[in-house]
Design an enzyme around this catalytic site. Sequence first.
Site, PDB file in Angstrom:
ATOM      1  CB  CYS A 162      45.031  43.825  41.592  1.00 46.28           C
ATOM      2  SG  CYS A 162      43.885  42.494  41.320  1.00 46.28           S
ATOM      3  CG  HIS A 294      50.793  43.498  41.743  1.00 44.29           C
ATOM      4  ND1 HIS A 294      49.787  44.270  42.304  1.00 44.29           N
ATOM      5  CD2 HIS A 294      50.202  42.623  41.090  1.00 44.29           C
ATOM      6  CE1 HIS A 294      48.922  43.858  42.208  1.00 44.29           C
ATOM      7  NE2 HIS A 294      49.056  42.843  41.248  1.00 44.29           N
ATOM      8  CD  GLU A 305      56.169  42.905  41.423  1.00 40.89           C
ATOM      9  OE1 GLU A 305      55.380  42.059  41.594  1.00 40.89           O
ATOM     10  OE2 GLU A 305      56.150  44.124  41.687  1.00 40.89           O
ATOM     11  CE  LYS A 326      48.816  42.447  46.155  1.00 39.24           C
ATOM     12  NZ  LYS A 326      49.952  43.338  45.717  1.00 39.24           N
ATOM     13  CG  HIS A 331      45.715  40.550  45.763  1.00 38.90           C
ATOM     14  ND1 HIS A 331      45.342  41.864  45.823  1.00 38.90           N
ATOM     15  CD2 HIS A 331      46.111  40.258  44.597  1.00 38.90           C
ATOM     16  CE1 HIS A 331      45.366  42.520  44.624  1.00 38.90           C
ATOM     17  NE2 HIS A 331      45.931  41.361  43.785  1.00 38.90           N
ATOM     18  CG  PHE A 390      43.217  40.271  36.638  1.00 36.82           C
ATOM     19  CD1 PHE A 390      44.541  39.776  36.626  1.00 36.82           C
ATOM     20  CD2 PHE A 390      42.222  39.319  37.387  1.00 36.82           C
ATOM     21  CE1 PHE A 390      44.731  38.517  37.151  1.00 36.82           C
ATOM     22  CE2 PHE A 390      42.616  38.074  37.820  1.00 36.82           C
ATOM     23  CZ  PHE A 390      43.840  37.709  37.683  1.00 36.82           C
TER      24      PHE A 390
END
Lengths: 402, 89
Positions: A162, A294, A305, A326, A331, A390
């Site tokens: 990502c 994010h 976050e 997003k 995403h 990830f």
Amino acid sequence: MGRVVITGAGTINPLGLSVPETYAALARGDCAIKPLDIPLVERLSVKIGAQVAGFRPSDHFDAKALTLLDRFSQFALVAAREAMGAAGLSADPELARRMGAVLGNSGGGMTTQDEAFRAVYEGGKNRVHPFTVPRLMSNAPTAYLTMEFGLRGPSFTVSSACASSNHAMAQAAAMIRGGLADVMLTGGTEAMLTFGGIKAWEGLRVLSQTGCRAFCASRDGMVQGEGAAVFVFEDYDHARARGAPILAEVAGASMTSDAGDIVVPTQAGAASAMARALLDAGLGPGDVDYINAHGTGTAANDRTETAAIREVFGPRADDLLVSSTKTLHGHLIGGTGAVELLACLMALNEGVVPPTAHYRDPDPACDLDIVANTARRAKVRAVLSNAFAFGGMNAVLALTKV
Amino acid sequence: MNTDTIPETVTRILAEQALLDPEDVARDATLEGIGLDSLGLVECIFAIEETFDITVPFNANDPEAGGLDLTTVDSVIEAVRGLVKAQAG
């Protein structure tokens, strides 16, 4: 060390088939997350996603070209053509040697992989299309950019799930700063909305079946999207010398690693990435007005976050506008940071901060000004764009007005 | 599947993921207590779905959302019993 500016942008994503269409949709807070229209959707338990709609490949490519282009390469090429046009650039032989391409991508040519595996396993076929490999390889979209525009400098694809796009753009900026190139095409592309692509994510149990409600107490996961955005990153002096339009300066970039868990993010990794991007850009916490988060809409990311933003910005965190786009475009995995950089450019240049959609219930663990539901007018001097992948791989970009 | 085998089978699946002997997994133990993290739980659910041919409505973002109590070995057994019964045939 040289300064890096953005002199062109292009995109194709669920919100629009160009940059102006995307800006308009972001400002309106349009949500492109809808029921999925893909083969075998009836066998999926997650039936929503943000698909690129209204895109006809034959409007952009002839039949011969299309036999070699997976959907993720098509997206990258369409976006790059818009970016190159906006930058008013063509790679003459001299510039071509000083010009390259680095794109981010996570899944490779998923449509091609899905079709080939289906043919041999399910269909019992003993051969696949002869161009299966050149279509599916992760570096294909980047390679097509070099061929389309005659770029002879460094080119490759970056893969960090990502954060792929942000790593790619951070790398491209570093190459210009370090003197490896004068101009780089960079950004990211992803086309993972295939039966297999969604099945794999479904297995991890982190997808929402209802929508992406980042930072909302009712959030229940992420929603996948697809698309691409490509930018022209250019040495500042080079851009000035040719009178190029300058959209923003890539003032700083950072890359850090959690060294923790393969899927669970850490506050320390996210915080160190933001802090280093600020340091690299020579910015203090009071200089940033907007963070494109994010903001995946998972329980873990949004909480972590928020804590990381508070750790880095201290009392100034309450002055920041923080939104997750997003919630609008989904995403885009390896392409997401690139599309999200458009939201940052819009905030900087048009003074319009796109919203976090579908916000209903405050979550005390996500107590930032998340620009709930409608876009906000604001004077934006500097922005951060966050990507925490990830693998615990983090990359943050800092943009300023020039 | 014979519902009498559910406790034994569920315990075996959980033990396997926790790298324990099934005999060392107490029925009142919590999944956290036997060392199962969120990834381990997701793998257990996958194994349970494949073994019993059922669908477990589980979202890692909101573990309680499916209306299932998956905190202890016993509660997982009860949840599986309910799902097998509800999804039979």
